[in-house]
Design a protein around this motif. Sequence first.
Motif, PDB file in Angstrom:
ATOM      1  N   GLY A 166       1.108  -0.909  -0.035  1.00 21.60           N
ATOM      2  CA  GLY A 166      -0.161  -0.036   0.367  1.00 21.60           C
ATOM      3  C   GLY A 166       0.331   1.134   0.098  1.00 21.60           C
ATOM      4  O   GLY A 166       2.152   1.001  -0.585  1.00 21.60           O
ATOM      5  N   THR A 167       0.236   2.070  -0.086  1.00 19.94           N
ATOM      6  CA  THR A 167       0.903   3.800   0.224  1.00 19.94           C
ATOM      7  C   THR A 167       0.556   4.276   1.484  1.00 19.94           C
ATOM      8  O   THR A 167      -0.368   4.676   2.161  1.00 19.94           O
ATOM      9  CB  THR A 167       0.164   4.898  -1.013  1.00 19.94           C
ATOM     10  N   ASN A 190      -8.095  -1.925  -6.371  1.00 19.26           N
ATOM     11  CA  ASN A 190      -6.861  -1.436  -5.742  1.00 19.26           C
ATOM     12  C   ASN A 190      -6.707  -0.624  -4.583  1.00 19.26           C
ATOM     13  O   ASN A 190      -7.676   0.310  -3.796  1.00 19.26           O
ATOM     14  CB  ASN A 190      -5.852  -0.984  -6.661  1.00 19.26           C
ATOM     15  N   ARG A 191      -5.138   0.231  -4.325  1.00 20.15           N
ATOM     16  CA  ARG A 191      -5.577   1.391  -2.795  1.00 20.15           C
ATOM     17  C   ARG A 191      -6.216   2.348  -3.437  1.00 20.15           C
ATOM     18  O   ARG A 191      -6.529   3.457  -2.156  1.00 20.15           O
ATOM     19  CB  ARG A 191      -4.092   1.375  -2.729  1.00 20.15           C
ATOM     20  N   ASN A 192      -6.200   3.117  -4.393  1.00 16.18           N
ATOM     21  CA  ASN A 192      -6.987   4.110  -4.729  1.00 16.18           C
ATOM     22  C   ASN A 192      -8.435   3.546  -4.980  1.00 16.18           C
ATOM     23  O   ASN A 192      -9.564   4.784  -5.436  1.00 16.18           O
ATOM     24  CB  ASN A 192      -7.188   4.445  -5.319  1.00 16.18           C
ATOM     25  N   ALA A 196     -15.004   3.885 -12.215  1.00 15.33           N
ATOM     26  CA  ALA A 196     -15.919   4.744 -13.490  1.00 15.33           C
ATOM     27  C   ALA A 196     -14.189   5.441 -13.807  1.00 15.33           C
ATOM     28  O   ALA A 196     -14.939   6.894 -14.134  1.00 15.33           O
ATOM     29  CB  ALA A 196     -16.660   5.421 -12.981  1.00 15.33           C
ATOM     30  N   GLY A 197     -12.955   5.526 -14.056  1.00 13.64           N
ATOM     31  CA  GLY A 197     -12.508   6.460 -14.260  1.00 13.64           C
ATOM     32  C   GLY A 197     -11.887   7.590 -12.688  1.00 13.64           C
ATOM     33  O   GLY A 197     -11.532   8.479 -12.704  1.00 13.64           O
ATOM     34  N   HIS A 198     -12.890   7.314 -11.335  1.00 15.91           N
ATOM     35  CA  HIS A 198     -12.116   7.791 -10.750  1.00 15.91           C
ATOM     36  C   HIS A 198     -11.162   6.539  -9.537  1.00 15.91           C
ATOM     37  O   HIS A 198     -11.244   6.173  -9.087  1.00 15.91           O
ATOM     38  CB  HIS A 198     -14.049   8.396  -9.875  1.00 15.91           C
ATOM     39  N   ARG A 199     -10.390   7.601  -8.721  1.00 15.60           N
ATOM     40  CA  ARG A 199      -9.820   6.638  -7.748  1.00 15.60           C
ATOM     41  C   ARG A 199     -10.349   7.697  -6.393  1.00 15.60           C
ATOM     42  O   ARG A 199      -9.626   8.722  -5.604  1.00 15.60           O
ATOM     43  CB  ARG A 199      -8.588   7.295  -7.832  1.00 15.60           C
ATOM     44  N   PRO A 200     -11.261   7.392  -5.594  1.00 21.74           N
ATOM     45  CA  PRO A 200     -12.125   7.842  -5.090  1.00 21.74           C
ATOM     46  C   PRO A 200     -10.701   8.192  -3.101  1.00 21.74           C
ATOM     47  O   PRO A 200     -11.050   8.720  -2.808  1.00 21.74           O
ATOM     48  CB  PRO A 200     -13.560   6.815  -3.714  1.00 21.74           C
ATOM     49  N   PHE A 201     -10.352   7.006  -2.930  1.00 19.85           N
ATOM     50  CA  PHE A 201      -8.955   6.389  -2.026  1.00 19.85           C
ATOM     51  C   PHE A 201      -8.331   7.422  -2.395  1.00 19.85           C
ATOM     52  O   PHE A 201      -7.568   8.325  -1.214  1.00 19.85           O
ATOM     53  CB  PHE A 201      -9.041   4.788  -1.844  1.00 19.85           C
ATOM     54  N   LEU A 202      -7.426   7.742  -3.341  1.00 17.71           N
ATOM     55  CA  LEU A 202      -6.614   8.943  -4.003  1.00 17.71           C
ATOM     56  C   LEU A 202      -7.268  10.334  -3.158  1.00 17.71           C
ATOM     57  O   LEU A 202      -6.777  11.175  -2.384  1.00 17.71           O
ATOM     58  CB  LEU A 202      -6.003   8.713  -5.249  1.00 17.71           C
ATOM     59  N   ARG A 217      -3.750   3.752   2.641  1.00 21.00           N
ATOM     60  CA  ARG A 217      -5.087   3.169   1.630  1.00 21.00           C
ATOM     61  C   ARG A 217      -3.519   1.167   1.032  1.00 21.00           C
ATOM     62  O   ARG A 217      -2.441   1.763   0.409  1.00 21.00           O
ATOM     63  CB  ARG A 217      -4.868   3.448   0.378  1.00 21.00           C
ATOM     64  N   VAL A 218      -4.583   0.678   1.501  1.00 17.64           N
ATOM     65  CA  VAL A 218      -4.164  -0.548   0.649  1.00 17.64           C
ATOM     66  C   VAL A 218      -4.220  -2.034  -0.945  1.00 17.64           C
ATOM     67  O   VAL A 218      -5.796  -1.821  -0.595  1.00 17.64           O
ATOM     68  CB  VAL A 218      -3.384  -1.628   2.289  1.00 17.64           C
ATOM     69  N   ASP A 219      -3.843  -2.416  -1.061  1.00 19.12           N
ATOM     70  CA  ASP A 219      -4.729  -3.185  -2.463  1.00 19.12           C
ATOM     71  C   ASP A 219      -4.752  -4.493  -1.835  1.00 19.12           C
ATOM     72  O   ASP A 219      -4.415  -4.515  -0.423  1.00 19.12           O
ATOM     73  CB  ASP A 219      -3.200  -3.765  -3.534  1.00 19.12           C
ATOM     74  N   ASP A 220      -5.855  -4.874  -2.648  1.00 20.76           N
ATOM     75  CA  ASP A 220      -6.748  -5.667  -1.427  1.00 20.76           C
ATOM     76  C   ASP A 220      -6.217  -7.036  -2.059  1.00 20.76           C
ATOM     77  O   ASP A 220      -4.934  -6.836  -2.902  1.00 20.76           O
ATOM     78  CB  ASP A 220      -7.886  -5.649  -2.130  1.00 20.76           C
TER      79      ASP A 220
END
Length: 482
Positions: A166-167, A190-192, A196-202, A217-220
């Motif tokens: 993760g980051t 993924n961590r973000n 739909a072209g969005h990265r809510p967690f970023l 935030r971490v990759d599943d």
Amino acid sequence: MAGLGCSSQSEGSQLDSSQLNDTNNASAGNLKDIEGIWIGNLTVQGGLELRIVFNISTNPDGSISASMDSPDQGVSGIPVESVSYKNGNLNLGVKSIPGSFEGIYKENNETIEGEWKQAGSVFPLVLNRIEKAPETHREQDPIKPYPYTEEEVVYENKEAGVKLAGTLSLPQSEGPFPAVILITGSGQQNRNEEIAGHRPFLVLSDYLTRQGIAVLRVDDRGIGGSTGNVSQDTTEDFAEDVLTGVEYLKSLKEIDPSRIGLIGHSEGGLIAPMVAVKSPDIAFIILMAAPGVTGEEILYMQSDRIARAEGASNETIAQNEALMRRMYSVVKEEKNNTAAEEELREILRTEIANTSEQKTESSGHSEAVIDAQVTALTSPWMRFFLTYDPRPTLMKVKCPVLAITGEKDLQVPPEENLRAIDDALKAGGNKDYIVKELQGLNHLFQTAKTGSLSEYAKIEETISPDALEIIGNWILEHIQEE
């Protein structure tokens, strides 16, 4: 529940040519037809559109190599293990998802017209050649350099034998910092939490780190830099990964171990209370579009709301629910997988026979669809999700809780779920919680017109600034009280 309305995320590793020589072949002289980058739009559940990109090239020995990208889910380099092209017919097999594409090359307009099959469904898909793979950037995506530091981190859930990548975002002020772990929705994210072209967690991570809060935030499991095969895992297994993340944060000198919180979205909102009950180290939890009732109830509500948004008739909606009830009854009552699979196959065959207008022509496709649906229905994840009731766990949560859901959420409808969360927290004697419906927001907390899944990609906003402010202010109030 499909936390973000999609199910087709897979390994995000770079393409490994050693994995591609399964059945890759082509007839001589035709390879130039299909070499290059091809893109098409899949319209999936609720009208949600997802772009699929295939990168096709030829090897020195004449065989074909291919990889697949899902840019709207932030996944690239998915190996295409089997590729064949003969007499204008292209077949691509992606075992890791699993999914497949079968299409016919149309020379007159340079398209490949066919079908994508995955998770018990068949979708029409037309591929068009493009010169360059698409890049997606939304207005709220943060732009480097950031006014904080980011570290790539890796830690291990030793009991499960899973490596989690993760980051970690750290404010530039002096620590130790309060921290939150972001927990994704269902399906491999993924961590973000890209969709739909969005990265809510970023976007959420950037906002909170600027407020002086460290964010992990971490990759599943099984996606991006994280290892693991989720075919036999349930929500409880994912909760153990979050507990491992809590222990990791506690080991860092930059983090205040008394001020670690969790933010869970959708299925992540089931996981956060599980972790809070197991770990006394959790200072607070935030539930974003979290279920308050069983998965079975969620799926009936979700199916009804999405079908109505698409204009389905009451008769169709009633028929769909009746079919779902028959299938879920089998899954709940028949614990033997072999017996359950046979019962489910019989139900689905009967349903297809009664509704298909092209029974003979579609019989091959039908069996493939049935197999995929039966596999999904009898998976450990689905068996757990259908019957898991979050209310007893919520009653045991004693730390502060913020539960928010968008008023236009069709996937986890707010009225029934927020009421159940409120009742459970109250019954458990929790003295510090807020349950709030946010007007005009959808499942992703975007400002939306209808809440339909088809809007997700069309809306430029990733997360409503109002939602970000509510989350940030609530956390700051509670970490100051510590």
